[in-house]
Design a protein around this motif. Structure first.
Motif, mmCIF file in Angstrom:
data_model
loop_
_atom_site.group_PDB
_atom_site.id
_atom_site.type_symbol
_atom_site.label_atom_id
_atom_site.label_comp_id
_atom_site.label_asym_id
_atom_site.label_seq_id
_atom_site.Cartn_x
_atom_site.Cartn_y
_atom_site.Cartn_z
ATOM 1 N N ALA A 11 0.836 -1.200 0.000
ATOM 2 C CA ALA A 11 0.000 0.000 0.000
ATOM 3 C C ALA A 11 0.871 1.250 0.000
ATOM 4 O O ALA A 11 0.591 2.239 -0.689
ATOM 5 C CB ALA A 11 -0.925 0.002 1.212
ATOM 6 N N LEU A 12 1.971 1.196 0.784
ATOM 7 C CA LEU A 12 2.886 2.333 0.834
ATOM 8 C C LEU A 12 3.525 2.568 -0.531
ATOM 9 O O LEU A 12 3.655 3.710 -0.992
ATOM 10 C CB LEU A 12 3.963 2.042 1.883
ATOM 11 N N GLY A 13 3.909 1.462 -1.186
ATOM 12 C CA GLY A 13 4.482 1.564 -2.527
ATOM 13 C C GLY A 13 3.508 2.195 -3.493
ATOM 14 O O GLY A 13 3.864 3.065 -4.295
ATOM 15 N N MET A 14 2.234 1.778 -3.402
ATOM 16 C CA MET A 14 1.193 2.346 -4.268
ATOM 17 C C MET A 14 1.048 3.842 -3.998
ATOM 18 O O MET A 14 0.841 4.631 -4.922
ATOM 19 C CB MET A 14 -0.146 1.660 -3.982
ATOM 20 N N LEU A 15 1.155 4.233 -2.717
ATOM 21 C CA LEU A 15 1.027 5.648 -2.367
ATOM 22 C C LEU A 15 2.140 6.458 -3.018
ATOM 23 O O LEU A 15 1.900 7.502 -3.637
ATOM 24 C CB LEU A 15 1.062 5.820 -0.847
ATOM 25 N N ILE A 16 3.377 5.936 -2.899
ATOM 26 C CA ILE A 16 4.500 6.653 -3.501
ATOM 27 C C ILE A 16 4.337 6.695 -5.018
ATOM 28 O O ILE A 16 4.541 7.733 -5.659
ATOM 29 C CB ILE A 16 5.831 5.980 -3.097
ATOM 30 N N PRO A 86 -10.891 8.098 0.110
ATOM 31 C CA PRO A 86 -11.555 7.223 -0.870
ATOM 32 C C PRO A 86 -10.910 7.275 -2.246
ATOM 33 O O PRO A 86 -10.788 6.236 -2.908
ATOM 34 C CB PRO A 86 -12.979 7.766 -0.921
ATOM 35 N N ALA A 87 -10.469 8.481 -2.659
ATOM 36 C CA ALA A 87 -9.823 8.590 -3.962
ATOM 37 C C ALA A 87 -8.606 7.678 -4.010
ATOM 38 O O ALA A 87 -8.333 7.023 -5.023
ATOM 39 C CB ALA A 87 -9.421 10.039 -4.235
ATOM 40 N N PHE A 88 -7.869 7.602 -2.896
ATOM 41 C CA PHE A 88 -6.686 6.745 -2.856
ATOM 42 C C PHE A 88 -7.072 5.273 -2.741
ATOM 43 O O PHE A 88 -6.405 4.406 -3.302
ATOM 44 C CB PHE A 88 -5.795 7.159 -1.687
ATOM 45 N N MET A 89 -8.181 4.993 -2.018
ATOM 46 C CA MET A 89 -8.579 3.597 -1.799
ATOM 47 C C MET A 89 -8.926 2.883 -3.102
ATOM 48 O O MET A 89 -8.835 1.656 -3.176
ATOM 49 C CB MET A 89 -9.766 3.530 -0.840
ATOM 50 N N VAL A 90 -9.328 3.649 -4.119
ATOM 51 C CA VAL A 90 -9.634 3.014 -5.404
ATOM 52 C C VAL A 90 -8.394 2.317 -5.963
ATOM 53 O O VAL A 90 -8.482 1.282 -6.624
ATOM 54 C CB VAL A 90 -10.165 4.061 -6.402
ATOM 55 N N MET A 91 -7.214 2.880 -5.645
ATOM 56 C CA MET A 91 -5.957 2.290 -6.125
ATOM 57 C C MET A 91 -5.809 0.828 -5.732
ATOM 58 O O MET A 91 -5.102 0.075 -6.394
ATOM 59 C CB MET A 91 -4.768 3.057 -5.532
ATOM 60 N N ALA A 92 -6.476 0.426 -4.644
ATOM 61 C CA ALA A 92 -6.294 -0.936 -4.124
ATOM 62 C C ALA A 92 -6.707 -2.001 -5.128
ATOM 63 O O ALA A 92 -6.178 -3.103 -5.095
ATOM 64 C CB ALA A 92 -7.086 -1.110 -2.828
ATOM 65 N N THR A 99 0.194 -9.524 -12.452
ATOM 66 C CA THR A 99 0.814 -9.740 -11.140
ATOM 67 C C THR A 99 0.923 -8.471 -10.313
ATOM 68 O O THR A 99 0.854 -8.532 -9.095
ATOM 69 C CB THR A 99 2.225 -10.342 -11.319
ATOM 70 N N ILE A 100 1.117 -7.313 -10.963
ATOM 71 C CA ILE A 100 1.276 -6.074 -10.199
ATOM 72 C C ILE A 100 -0.103 -5.525 -9.868
ATOM 73 O O ILE A 100 -0.703 -4.782 -10.635
ATOM 74 C CB ILE A 100 2.094 -5.032 -10.973
ATOM 75 N N LYS A 101 -0.613 -5.935 -8.740
ATOM 76 C CA LYS A 101 -1.895 -5.414 -8.276
ATOM 77 C C LYS A 101 -1.966 -5.681 -6.781
ATOM 78 O O LYS A 101 -1.255 -6.536 -6.265
ATOM 79 C CB LYS A 101 -3.047 -6.106 -8.992
ATOM 80 N N ALA A 102 -2.839 -4.926 -6.102
ATOM 81 C CA ALA A 102 -2.946 -5.135 -4.661
ATOM 82 C C ALA A 102 -4.055 -6.146 -4.372
ATOM 83 O O ALA A 102 -3.807 -7.333 -4.337
ATOM 84 C CB ALA A 102 -3.193 -3.809 -3.966
#
Lengths: 324, 122
Positions: A11-16, A86-92, A99-102
């Motif tokens: 999740a941290l990686g996705m944030l960065i 919520p805008a960030f949570m969509v990234m999940a 393979t690259i997905k949360a």
């Protein structure tokens, strides 16, 4: 299967990642707009102004966060949280490649639609609590717009779900797997749904021609008039995060996600498609004037909504007749 | 199976947590770095440099309310269609015809609202 700790790292990686994408798209927008208007745009900070977004971010951090008098303090201070998270949570749930997905959520696209509408409450809170006429008008317009365009958006997604028979974003992308035969992408089988989705997407992130909520010539800036410093930056960031997440959802649904002719790796295809969509949004921004409020509403309810309903029926009929 | 299910949802919770942490961290950093000197002029509500006239929390166009009501109706109906869209391929014509009649009823509702001039923005 990952432990909670490694999930946290993902999740941290996705944030960065999203922060870098955000800075890149801000730079791209300024440069693209400038060149559309025969200007150069930022040139001084770094090569062709590449460091400009970073300079802007630094400036945002050191600016004062002033709270005007008369605001509803609790709502005013929590609104940036409700808008950004919520805008960030969509990234999940966005599958960048196989393979690259949360999270591989079974109800992926449904989750996206659900989480996106939480931000609406944040906009309402921000506009209402500011104790300012402009921001109240801006937030009412935002709500009216979100509400009117969420329906055609949901219905156009429905057509894709019917084609793929699943709500899982990963499986939807896999249903469009292709090598050279890119006609397996749903944009070719569902052109009407794509057009509806793209227009609704443009309205959901309030970009020109649908930027009525923040129409600067009449409302100053819409719901965030009274926000300053980092709180303003968070609202702005949520907008750009929404820009990226929605276009990548559009890529997954209609443009085959990471699938493409095998000359480039999947991740490159994904970002190529997403950034092409983002560029088209910048292009419309540079080209089209703002629509009027009544035009906005009648486009949503009298054109897109019936078109989306008819599209669902036609898609169902074609699937029943075994055409698709 | 259930493990996999929970695994996907623990991700959602963690993403929410990371988002929350991020917002808290940037706001704290900004609080530490940015100046904080409130003054009377600065805390006026913005109204193009003039002293604000009247109460901002005033009356609004009733149309917004009507559209919100319409939205709630149609959104609930759209949500009903999602589970159907996933499985209707295996359920054959009966499922399709049932949903078709449902869509016709929705469409009738939309036409009714249209004819009643609810969709006209004035």
């Amino acid at each position: 299967m990952l432990s909670l700790g490694s999930q946290f790292l993902v999740a941290l990686g996705m944030l960065i990642g999203i922060l870098i994408i955000l800075l890149a798209s801000m730079w791209l927008e300024r440069k693209a707009l400038a060149h559309f208007q025969f200007r150069l745009g930022p040139m001084r900070t770094g090569y062709h102004g590449l460091l400009q977004p970073i300079a802007d971010a630094m400036k945002m951090v050191v600016k004062e966060m002033s709270v005007p008098e008369g605001v509803d303090v609790i709502l005013y201070k929590t609104a940036p949280f409700i808008v950004f998270i919520p805008a960030f949570m969509v990234m999940a749930v966005i599958p960048f490649t196989a393979t690259i997905k949360a999270a591989d959520l079974n109800m992926g696209i449904f989750y996206v639609m659900a989480v996106l509408s939480i931000s609406t409450i944040g906009y309402m809170m921000a506009g209402w609590s500011s104790h300012n006429k402009y921001s109240l008008l801006g937030c009412m317009r935002s709500i009216g717009q979100f509400v009117s365009y969420e329906l055609p958006m949901g219905l156009s997604v429905l057509a894709v779900v019917m084609m793929a028979g699943t709500l899982n974003l990963n499986s939807i992308a896999q249903a469009q797997s292709c090598n050279w035969n890119i006609f397996r992408w749903y944009i070719f089988k569902q052109p009407l749904a794509f057009i509806i989705f793209f227009i609704a997407l443009n309205a959901e992130i309030c970009r020109v021609p649908f930027d009525l909520p923040e129409a600067e010539s009449e409302l100053v800036a819409g719901f965030h008039v009274e926000y300053s410093g980092m709180r303003f930056a968070l609202l702005l960031m949520a907008e750009y995060v929404g820009l990226f997440t929605l276009t990548s959802i559009c890529t997954t649904l209609f443009l085959g996600g990471w699938y493409g002719p095998p000359v480039l790796p999947g991740l490159v295809w994904f970002f190529l498609k997403t950034f092409s969509l983002i560029f088209i949004l910048f292009w419309t921004r540079a080209t089209l004037p703002r629509v009027r409020a009544d035009q906005l509403m009648s486009l949503g309810w009298k054109v897109l909504m019936p078109a989306a309903l008819i599209n669902v029926v036609i898609t169902g009929l074609l699937i029943m007749l075994k055409v698709y | 199976m259930i493990q996999q299910y929970l695994h996907a949802y623990s991700y959602i919770a963690i993403f929410a947590l990371v988002g929350l942490l991020y917002v808290v961290v940037v706001l704290t950093v900004s609080r530490l770095l940015a100046p904080h000197r409130p003054s009377k002029e600065k805390s006026h509500p913005y109204e193009c440099g003039l002293v604000p006239v009247g109460e901002p929390w005033g009356q609004l166009n009733i149309r917004y309310y009507v559209f919100a009501l319409l939205f709630v109706l149609f959104d609930v109906e759209t949500v009903f269609m999602y589970p159907w869209a996933v499985v209707f391929r295996d359920m054959g014509w009966s499922a399709f015809l049932e949903m078709f009649s449902f869509i016709v009823i929705i469409a009738l509702g939309l036409i009714y609202a249209w004819k009643k001039n609810v969709l006209r923005w004035v």
